[in-house]
Design an enzyme around this catalytic site. Structure first.
Site, PDB file in Angstrom:
ATOM      1  N   GLY A  11      11.422   9.409  -3.648  1.00  0.00           N
ATOM      2  CA  GLY A  11      10.924   8.165  -3.067  1.00  0.00           C
ATOM      3  C   GLY A  11      10.056   7.410  -4.061  1.00  0.00           C
ATOM      4  N   ARG A  72      19.321   9.713  -5.312  1.00  0.00           N
ATOM      5  CA  ARG A  72      19.527  11.134  -5.023  1.00  0.00           C
ATOM      6  C   ARG A  72      20.772  11.612  -5.768  1.00  0.00           C
ATOM      7  NH1 ARG A  72      16.043  12.611  -1.213  1.00  0.00           N
ATOM      8  NH2 ARG A  72      15.242  11.060   0.252  1.00  0.00           N
ATOM      9  N   SER A  73      20.802  12.899  -6.099  1.00  0.00           N
ATOM     10  CA  SER A  73      21.959  13.438  -6.825  1.00  0.00           C
ATOM     11  C   SER A  73      22.309  14.825  -6.291  1.00  0.00           C
ATOM     12  CB  SER A  73      21.670  13.525  -8.324  1.00  0.00           C
ATOM     13  OG  SER A  73      22.744  14.120  -9.011  1.00  0.00           O
ATOM     14  N   ASP A 103       7.921  16.731  -4.858  1.00  0.00           N
ATOM     15  CA  ASP A 103       8.356  18.116  -4.692  1.00  0.00           C
ATOM     16  C   ASP A 103       9.814  18.332  -5.085  1.00  0.00           C
ATOM     17  OD1 ASP A 103       7.542  20.820  -3.237  1.00  0.00           O
ATOM     18  OD2 ASP A 103       9.558  20.317  -2.557  1.00  0.00           O
ATOM     19  N   THR A 126       4.226  10.257  -5.625  1.00  0.00           N
ATOM     20  CA  THR A 126       4.632  10.267  -4.216  1.00  0.00           C
ATOM     21  C   THR A 126       3.489   9.741  -3.366  1.00  0.00           C
ATOM     22  OG1 THR A 126       5.137  11.691  -2.304  1.00  0.00           O
ATOM     23  CG2 THR A 126       3.959  12.715  -4.123  1.00  0.00           C
ATOM     24  N   ASP A 128       2.761  10.557  -0.424  1.00  0.00           N
ATOM     25  CA  ASP A 128       2.314  11.529   0.574  1.00  0.00           C
ATOM     26  C   ASP A 128       1.093  12.344   0.161  1.00  0.00           C
ATOM     27  OD1 ASP A 128       4.270  10.799   2.376  1.00  0.00           O
ATOM     28  OD2 ASP A 128       5.705  12.291   1.681  1.00  0.00           O
ATOM     29  N   ASP A 130       0.947  15.176  -1.283  1.00  0.00           N
ATOM     30  CA  ASP A 130       1.149  16.554  -0.846  1.00  0.00           C
ATOM     31  C   ASP A 130       1.480  17.513  -1.991  1.00  0.00           C
ATOM     32  OD1 ASP A 130       3.589  15.438  -1.396  1.00  0.00           O
ATOM     33  OD2 ASP A 130       4.604  16.196   0.385  1.00  0.00           O
ATOM     34  N   GLY A 171       4.639  10.340   6.418  1.00  0.00           N
ATOM     35  CA  GLY A 171       4.074  11.682   6.253  1.00  0.00           C
ATOM     36  C   GLY A 171       4.891  12.685   7.029  1.00  0.00           C
ATOM     37  N   ARG A 172       6.114  12.947   6.542  1.00  0.00           N
ATOM     38  CA  ARG A 172       7.011  13.872   7.248  1.00  0.00           C
ATOM     39  C   ARG A 172       6.438  15.291   7.272  1.00  0.00           C
ATOM     40  NH1 ARG A 172      11.142  13.190   4.274  1.00  0.00           N
ATOM     41  NH2 ARG A 172      11.019  15.086   3.048  1.00  0.00           N
ATOM     42  N   GLU A 188      -9.292   6.214  17.007  1.00  0.00           N
ATOM     43  CA  GLU A 188      -9.871   7.099  18.009  1.00  0.00           C
ATOM     44  C   GLU A 188      -9.243   8.489  17.975  1.00  0.00           C
ATOM     45  OE1 GLU A 188     -11.639   3.586  18.611  1.00  0.00           O
ATOM     46  OE2 GLU A 188      -9.448   3.742  18.627  1.00  0.00           O
ATOM     47  N   LYS A 213     -14.970   2.268  25.664  1.00  0.00           N
ATOM     48  CA  LYS A 213     -14.109   1.371  24.892  1.00  0.00           C
ATOM     49  C   LYS A 213     -12.979   0.836  25.755  1.00  0.00           C
ATOM     50  CE  LYS A 213     -14.886   3.674  20.434  1.00  0.00           C
ATOM     51  NZ  LYS A 213     -14.237   4.238  19.228  1.00  0.00           N
TER      52      LYS A 213
END
Length: 324
Positions: A11, A72-73, A103, A126, A128, A130, A171-172, A188, A213
């Site tokens: 990505g 992608r490959s 990753d 990335t 993310d 991560d 954020g999978r 919240e 609220k």
């Protein structure tokens, strides 16, 4: 080492261009020939490789996306595909590679490097955040600020109509974007894949907040175990059973990937790019150049891929405390 190549994969992330620029100009500074591989591993297999000059990366540091493109490959996942890729690099005399991605990119790079003895260093690109071995990944800060700008605007309309908004961010497998947006946007409630949150807890919290609220924001990472923001909203709506309360959903989606990178992402991309080139020259391989506590570090791909990067519990606690 006289010739190296750089590619982006997976990505796209804002700041990748800053990293590419840094790799190219650091290489030229040290007297190396530098080649750009277009469309990731797929371009490597097909020989979509071009020599780059300093002017090749002029006026790109402020641009989102990646000038080297990404794809992608499936073929690279096979030994035959990787052999084709290696043969293409070998035909040009390329002796080392800088891989910018996450990753999946590093998983492929690790196998590729081990099979053919080709020195490869990665840069963490990335949104993310991560990847183990770096405090932040290239693109994360921009993605958070993009999402946060949207959340600020949604809060205005939520307050105007006394609505409860469920906002889905990317954020999978990681809730870093959701948590940072939750803190910065005054949410919240935040729901992330790293922690299991029961719907009853969400409902109880929203009911309690109604005492003080009139509107609420719930930030949902797309990989939460309870489902998408739309699915969670429908479940919560049934449990709250309040015809007077208006529930809405906004999915921010790929808007988080685009846009001009922040200063933080431009600097991080530039630092990682320089460190990757100089790391190859120093004999490092099969690792990632990241930044931890302000210092450049080289982390083996096996750790980047295999080790978790947990969200700080204090951040989740901060959201709970500040939401009252």
């Amino acid at each position: 080492m006289k010739k190296i190549a750089v590619f982006t994969s997976g990505g796209d992330a804002p700041g990748m261009n800053a990293c590419v620029r840094s790799v190219v100009r650091t290489s030229i500074y040290h007297g190396l020939e530098i080649f750009g591989i277009y469309y990731g591993y797929d371009g490597m297999i097909k020989g979509n490789i071009k020599k780059m000059q300093s002017h090749s990366v002029s006026n790109i540091i402020q641009r989102g996306g990646t000038i080297l493109k990404s794809a992608r490959s499936m073929e690279f996942m096979t030994k035959e595909g990787r052999q084709k890729a290696y043969d293409q690099l070998k035909s040009l005399g390329i002796e080392g590679v800088v891989a910018i991605g996450g990753d999946g990119t590093f998983t492929g790079a690790k196998v590729f490097s081990e099979e053919f003895g080709l020195p490869i260093i990665g840069c963490p690109g990335t949104i993310d955040n991560d990847i183990y071995g770096t405090d932040f990944t290239i693109g994360f800060d921009t993605a958070v600020n993009t999402a946060l700008e949207a959340i600020d605007k949604i809060r205005d309309t939520a307050a105007a109509h006394d609505r409860i908004f469920f906002i889905e961010v990317m954020g999978r497998d990681s809730g870093y974007i959701a948590v940072e947006c939750g803190i910065g946007g005054g949410a919240e409630f935040v729901m992330v894949p790293e922690t299991k949150t029961s719907l009853d807890t969400v409902v109880k919290s929203l009911k309690n907040l109604r005492k003080t609220k009139t509107s609420s924001i719930v930030v949902v990472a797309e990989g939460d175990e309870e489902g998408s923001a739309s699915e969670i909203m429908e479940k919560v709506k049934v449990k709250i059973k309040d015809d007077e309360k208006d529930f809405k959903v906004t999915t921010l989606g790929h808007i988080q990937r685009g846009g001009n990178p922040t200063a933080r992402d431009r600097v991080l991309g530039s630092r990682c790019g320089m460190a990757a080139v100089e790391g190859l020259m120093a004999g490092h391989t099969n690792c990632m150049a990241g930044v931890v506590n302000g210092e450049v570090v080289y982390t083996p791909f096996s750790d980047c891929i295999g080790k978790d990067k947990p969200i700080k519990k204090d951040h989740l606690r901060l959201i709970e405390i500040l939401s009252i």
